[in-house]
Enzyme design. Sequence first.
Site, PDB file in Angstrom:
ATOM      1  N   LYS A 138      95.324  78.791 109.674  1.00 53.11           N
ATOM      2  CA  LYS A 138      95.819  77.765 108.747  1.00 53.11           C
ATOM      3  C   LYS A 138      95.843  76.401 109.450  1.00 53.11           C
ATOM      4  O   LYS A 138      95.474  75.382 108.875  1.00 53.11           O
ATOM      5  CB  LYS A 138      97.225  78.132 108.264  1.00 53.11           C
ATOM      6  N   HIS A 297      61.871 107.800  94.873  1.00 55.00           N
ATOM      7  CA  HIS A 297      62.441 106.773  94.003  1.00 55.00           C
ATOM      8  C   HIS A 297      63.698 107.259  93.294  1.00 55.00           C
ATOM      9  O   HIS A 297      63.861 107.060  92.095  1.00 55.00           O
ATOM     10  CB  HIS A 297      61.407 106.269  92.995  1.00 55.00           C
ATOM     11  N   ARG A 460      64.432 110.430  74.465  1.00 58.04           N
ATOM     12  CA  ARG A 460      64.431 111.816  74.947  1.00 58.04           C
ATOM     13  C   ARG A 460      63.114 112.540  74.624  1.00 58.04           C
ATOM     14  O   ARG A 460      62.698 113.433  75.358  1.00 58.04           O
ATOM     15  CB  ARG A 460      65.647 112.544  74.344  1.00 58.04           C
TER      16      ARG A 460
END
Length: 542
Positions: A138, A297, A460
């Site tokens: 600080k 992959h 799908r």
Amino acid sequence: TNRPIRRALVSVFHKEGIEVLAEAFVKAGTEVVSTGSTAKKLAELGVKVTEVSDVTGFPECLDGRVKTLHPYIHAGILADMTNPEHAKQLEEFGIKPFDLVVVNLYPFADTVRSGANEADTIEKIDIGGPSMVRGAAKNHATVAIVTDPADYALVASRVADGTGFSLDERKWLAAKAFAHTAAYDATINEWTAKHWPKPASLDAVEVDKDDQGTEVDSAKFPAQFTRTWDRAHTLRYGENSHQQAALYIDPLNQTGFAHAEQLGGKPMSYNNYVDADAAWRTVWDMAPAIAVAVVKHNNPCGLAIGATAAEAHKKAHACDPMSAYGGVIACNSKVTLEMAESVRPIFTEVIVAPDYEPAALELLQTKKKNLRILKVAEPPKGHEAIRQIDGGLLVQDTDLINAVGDDPDAWKLVAGEAADADTLKDLVFAWRAIRCVKSNAILLAHDQATVGIGMGQVNRVDSCHLAVERANTLADGADRATGAVAASDAFFPFADGAQVLIDAGVKAIVQPGGSIRDEEVIEAAKKAGVTMYLTGTRHFFH
Ligand code: 93A
């Protein structure tokens, strides 16, 4: 803005590397104030050092819990000497300011990893250290703060030549210091969150609710998501060569795939880590059976269970020999010489297993010099799954094979005859295997091995076509779909996808069910005499 370093405060747990600083202090005649064993070490190195207790006139107490926590120390750290009022006050109190603070903290993470009990772990929560670090950071206006031993040489040179640090340099050091204390507290938080859950006595008293009014498990989903990850090392590049990348590891738990021991081959790449981690998770879903997965992959191009590791590999490889080129192989049991022989002719990026027969290891190390050979001590553990989105973070439990619907006893037979023992074994295999295939996922299996996988399609039906096509074209034209079983990671929204599988000759299908058109899908199976089970659970994997 450079401020020469005339007075330094040094309190370090790890004394390594301190010699270079000591030498500079001696050379520059720096006044050094220090705590117990650090003072002793510096004195041994010839530094003229004052004990903190001599500065404060107060002894170290409470087993060292209070050493530096004193205004004579902290006012010396926090006085902004560019502010005349601060300087005047120090003068009045007879306190001398510090120009440099060097601190490293009690090793909390090391203590946890060593298996220490709770009392010893808590004693290693540093209080005085972070206070000094944060105070000095600080007050970078006049103080340089050093927490990283890697910076000692730099500090030593600036002490020795009398130049000290510029304001920008002190800010940079302060930023590092705040990162250090933030990580330190985050590590403590990770430990307390795990060990100190909300007791039942508070259940009725305090309830943590999210912004939609739903009660949350605040140990699992705290109001602020904080974790620490320690940088293990940088990688050559990320997913592509123009992306920089690094590997980070959990400071509290140094087991798991990220800690794999590498026994041969080139350094692991970013993509190697991604694929090998996926392969590793995949094979353990099959335990206790011996299983081998070939991954490319982030998707399996073959997965199989075998009586031996070699057999499992041959079966997994046979699913899609073309795609297996340049793949990652994971095995959940010891790699035998026979399996190593089976892997030998195949160009492979990574192999990962819990262990290797000495002869197998030698063969892989000498005959496949580029193959990255990894040994991982433990099966993967379920951890939270974290995914970054723009401006935020998604956190969820990891999907594991333990949901209710993963137990075939809980499956509901909705079409055809109950599967015989072998068919059921293949259905269970296919259902377990589907979890590691990117959605939309359709997987055909036969004899405890995948024979056709349709992955990552945006509808799908395409995944069904892909699975069938691969089953029937990759094996030298043999029809592998006929008589196979099929799994679907989520329900069929229409009958068309299931029909593709039925037309290809599959004998049984396992899928979650739950579509508003379930009846149409079931009807298609019934009409063809194909067995169909509903699991009630889905395993999306995006
Ligand atoms: O127990 S503490 O939280 N209380 C303190 O007042 C204090 N002051 C310094 N820990 C404290 N320290 C820590 O002691 C430092 O962060 C450092 O890690 C260590 C140095 O002590 P020694 O010089 O005796 O080895």
